[in-house]
Design an enzyme around this catalytic site. Sequence first.
Site, PDB file in Angstrom:
ATOM      1  N   CYS A 154      39.929  28.809  36.965  1.00  0.00           N
ATOM      2  CA  CYS A 154      40.364  30.201  36.822  1.00  0.00           C
ATOM      3  C   CYS A 154      40.298  30.913  38.167  1.00  0.00           C
ATOM      4  CB  CYS A 154      39.496  30.921  35.783  1.00  0.00           C
ATOM      5  SG  CYS A 154      39.961  32.648  35.527  1.00  0.00           S
ATOM      6  N   CYS A 157      39.118  34.528  38.004  1.00  0.00           N
ATOM      7  CA  CYS A 157      37.679  34.636  37.734  1.00  0.00           C
ATOM      8  C   CYS A 157      36.866  34.399  39.006  1.00  0.00           C
ATOM      9  CB  CYS A 157      37.242  33.617  36.677  1.00  0.00           C
ATOM     10  SG  CYS A 157      38.110  33.702  35.114  1.00  0.00           S
ATOM     11  N   ASP A 158      37.237  33.375  39.754  1.00  0.00           N
ATOM     12  CA  ASP A 158      36.372  32.881  40.830  1.00  0.00           C
ATOM     13  C   ASP A 158      36.962  33.003  42.233  1.00  0.00           C
ATOM     14  OD1 ASP A 158      34.522  32.089  38.862  1.00  0.00           O
ATOM     15  OD2 ASP A 158      35.561  30.186  38.570  1.00  0.00           O
TER      16      ASP A 158
END
Length: 332
Positions: A154, A157-158
Amino acid sequence: MFKSMNLGDNQSQKTEPAGEVEKVKCLIIGSGPAGYTAAIYAARANLSPVMYEGLQPGGQLTTTTEVENFPGYPEGITGPVMMEDLKAQAKRFGTDVRWGLATKAELDGPPHRITIDNKKVIEADTVIIATGAEAKYLGLEDEKKYAGSGVSACATCDGFFYRGKDVAVVGGGDTAAEEALYLAGLCKTVYMIVRRDELRASKVMQERVFNTKNIVVLWKHQTKALFGDGVVEGATLWKNKDEAHEEEVKIKIDGFFLAIGHKPNSDIFKDYLKTDDVGYIHTIGNSSRTDAEGVFACGDVMDSTYRQAVTAAGSGCKAAIDAERYLSEKNS
C-alpha cells in the site's frame, strides 16, 4: 511495543456446543477497522452484535508497524495497538467478540445462516460482512522476512516513510501505475518492475508514467530476491528470464511495493451476492446494502478503490446504521 492480541480471552468466551443453532440479531463477520467500527455502532444501537474475528483478528493492519494517517493519533500508532483499541471500544459497548472463521454462508433468508468453523451455526436477522481483502504477493520468502521492514502492498499507507529514497513497484497495470505515480511525488527514484515488454495500464496512465521523470520502467524484469540487513536495501532481479540473453541485475532500493492486485475474501458469499469479476461485493448506491435482504458489506471486501483504514471504518459505520434502520423498518 505491541499490545497482546489476547487470543486466549477470545477462546475462553462461552460458546454453544457444536450442532446447536444460535439466533442473533446482528452478526458481524470479520474484524479490522470496518468490522470493529460496525460493532461499535451496532452495539450502541442495541443490536447486541456478535462478531467473529476470522483468521487474522484486527485484519491486515495488524501487519503494519506504524500508522500515521488515521485521524486522532497525532504521534502515530502501530497497527496492532490501534486494532486493540478499536476492539476494546467495541467490547465496552457490549459486542460479543469471538474467535472463529465463517466457513459457509446461506443468505437466502432472513434469517440468514452462517456456519462457523464447519460446526456451529449462527442464525442472524442481519449480517454485516467485513472480511476484507488480501494483497497478492509474489510468493518469495523475502516478502515475509521484510514485511513491515521495506515490503508493503500500500503506497498511500506507507509511502511517506520513503520520502527522498529509492523504491520499486512491482506490476504493470493501473494499480501499479497509480502507486508509482503517487510514490514519484515523494521518492527520489521509483522503479517499476514489469514482467512483460509493455504495460497493461490504460493509455492515460501509461502516458502519465512515461512523462514522470523519476519513474524508471524496468521492462522484462522479474524479482528473484530482496536483500538487506534487517531492512530492505536492494533487490535482485532477473532480466529477460528464460531467454538466451537472461541476466541477473541488482538495484538499490529502500522500499519494495507490491501492486499486482488484491483478492477480496468473499468466496463463501458468491452464490448469494453480486460481485465484480475480481470478487468485490457489490453494494447498492451509496449504501452498504447488498442484493440480499438484511445483508450488508463494508471495508475492503467491497472497496476496490480506496482500501484505507479510515474509509473502511466509515463504511463500517454505514453498515451498522443501515442494519439498524433495516430492523427498525421491518419491525415497525
